[in-house]
Design an enzyme around this catalytic site. Sequence first.
Site, PDB file in Angstrom:
ATOM      1  N   LYS A 118       0.819  -1.212   0.000  1.00 29.73           N
ATOM      2  CA  LYS A 118       0.000   0.000   0.000  1.00 29.73           C
ATOM      3  C   LYS A 118       0.861   1.274   0.000  1.00 29.73           C
ATOM      4  CE  LYS A 118      -3.987  -2.230   2.187  1.00 29.73           C
ATOM      5  NZ  LYS A 118      -5.031  -2.100   3.230  1.00 29.73           N
TER       6      LYS A 118
ATOM      7  N   TYR B 104     -12.466  -2.091  -3.808  1.00 27.87           N
ATOM      8  CA  TYR B 104     -13.017  -2.234  -2.460  1.00 27.87           C
ATOM      9  C   TYR B 104     -14.544  -2.129  -2.436  1.00 27.87           C
ATOM     10  CZ  TYR B 104      -8.431  -2.161  -0.105  1.00 27.87           C
ATOM     11  OH  TYR B 104      -7.178  -2.467   0.368  1.00 27.87           O
TER      12      TYR B 104
ATOM     13  N   ASN C 208      -2.215   0.049   6.925  1.00 30.31           N
ATOM     14  CA  ASN C 208      -1.693  -1.221   7.419  1.00 30.31           C
ATOM     15  C   ASN C 208      -0.763  -1.927   6.431  1.00 30.31           C
ATOM     16  OD1 ASN C 208      -3.624  -1.939   5.597  1.00 30.31           O
ATOM     17  ND2 ASN C 208      -4.812  -3.250   6.965  1.00 30.31           N
TER      18      ASN C 208
ATOM     19  N   HIS D 267      -2.167  -5.570   1.608  1.00 26.88           N
ATOM     20  CA  HIS D 267      -3.483  -6.181   1.432  1.00 26.88           C
ATOM     21  C   HIS D 267      -3.304  -7.602   0.917  1.00 26.88           C
ATOM     22  CE1 HIS D 267      -7.612  -6.865   0.054  1.00 26.88           C
ATOM     23  NE2 HIS D 267      -7.058  -7.387  -1.020  1.00 26.88           N
TER      24      HIS D 267
ATOM     25  N   GLU E  59      -9.875 -10.456  -7.462  1.00 24.77           N
ATOM     26  CA  GLU E  59      -8.809  -9.461  -7.295  1.00 24.77           C
ATOM     27  C   GLU E  59      -7.665  -9.671  -8.284  1.00 24.77           C
ATOM     28  OE1 GLU E  59      -9.620  -8.418  -2.578  1.00 24.77           O
ATOM     29  OE2 GLU E  59      -7.753  -9.432  -3.134  1.00 24.77           O
TER      30      GLU E  59
HETATM   31  P1  CMP Z   1      -7.496  -4.528   3.644  1.00 23.28           P
HETATM   32  O1  CMP Z   1      -7.042  -5.870   4.067  1.00 23.28           O
HETATM   33  O2  CMP Z   1      -6.891  -3.946   2.409  1.00 23.28           O
HETATM   34  O3  CMP Z   1      -9.087  -4.543   3.492  1.00 23.28           O
HETATM   35  C1  CMP Z   1      -9.892  -3.412   3.655  1.00 23.28           C
HETATM   36  C2  CMP Z   1      -9.137  -2.247   4.212  1.00 23.28           C
HETATM   37  O4  CMP Z   1      -9.932  -1.257   4.835  1.00 23.28           O
HETATM   38  C3  CMP Z   1      -8.221  -2.727   5.328  1.00 23.28           C
HETATM   39  O5  CMP Z   1      -7.183  -3.504   4.835  1.00 23.28           O
HETATM   40  C4  CMP Z   1      -7.829  -1.411   5.962  1.00 23.28           C
HETATM   41  O6  CMP Z   1      -6.874  -0.690   5.184  1.00 23.28           O
HETATM   42  C5  CMP Z   1      -9.168  -0.692   5.881  1.00 23.28           C
HETATM   43  N1  CMP Z   1      -9.942  -0.879   7.117  1.00 23.28           N
HETATM   44  C6  CMP Z   1     -10.497  -1.993   7.588  1.00 23.28           C
HETATM   45  N2  CMP Z   1     -11.167  -1.775   8.734  1.00 23.28           N
HETATM   46  C7  CMP Z   1     -11.025  -0.476   8.984  1.00 23.28           C
HETATM   47  C8  CMP Z   1     -11.485   0.374  10.032  1.00 23.28           C
HETATM   48  N3  CMP Z   1     -12.220  -0.099  11.036  1.00 23.28           N
HETATM   49  N4  CMP Z   1     -11.152   1.672   9.968  1.00 23.28           N
HETATM   50  C9  CMP Z   1     -10.418   2.133   8.942  1.00 23.28           C
HETATM   51  N5  CMP Z   1      -9.953   1.377   7.914  1.00 23.28           N
HETATM   52  C10 CMP Z   1     -10.246   0.089   7.943  1.00 23.28           C
END
Ligand code: CMP
Length: 139
Positions: free
Chosen positions: A10, A50, A113, A116, A127
């Site tokens: 990311k 998403y 984070n 993904h 995906e």
């Molecule tokens: P990802 O695994 O890419 O899947 C969806 C993404 O949304 C997740 O990682 C985070 O980057 C984001 N995400 C998921 N839950 C939350 C949350 N509670 N608040 C903010 N961002 C979130």
Amino acid sequence: MIERTLAIIKPDAIAARRAGAILSMIEQAGFRILAMRLLRLTRAQAEGFYAVHREKPFFDSLCRFMTEGPVIVMALEADGAIQKWRDLMGPTDPAQAPEGTIRRLFGSNIERNAVHGSDGPETARFELGYFFPGVELLG
Ligand code: CMP
């Protein structure tokens, strides 16, 4: 069972110059990288990717984050690749992630984070096709 999964490094991890470290962890863990692209997602691409989260309160912020800079998208292959990559990433929230996982090492918070991964076989098919449409992935 040999599987394929979609992985994304990311924008936060690329900006922090962690892409190399993450790629190294992917190689060390025994994944084969079948395809890889570096691109800056458009808003429409992020929203489409998403789409399952469209109704979530964090959707707008997530799409802004995912378009703030380049990402690296990859097709990874390994025995049990989907779960194997999820284990290497750690859980969504870096604060909950075990030591040694990518999100523990490089994630900042539940949104930013670092990486993904597809969460199941159906998602992986969608995906992988989203970023590598019609691409004959290396066999
Ligand atoms: P990802 O695994 O890419 O899947 C969806 C993404 O949304 C997740 O990682 C985070 O980057 C984001 N995400 C998921 N839950 C939350 C949350 N509670 N608040 C903010 N961002 C979130």
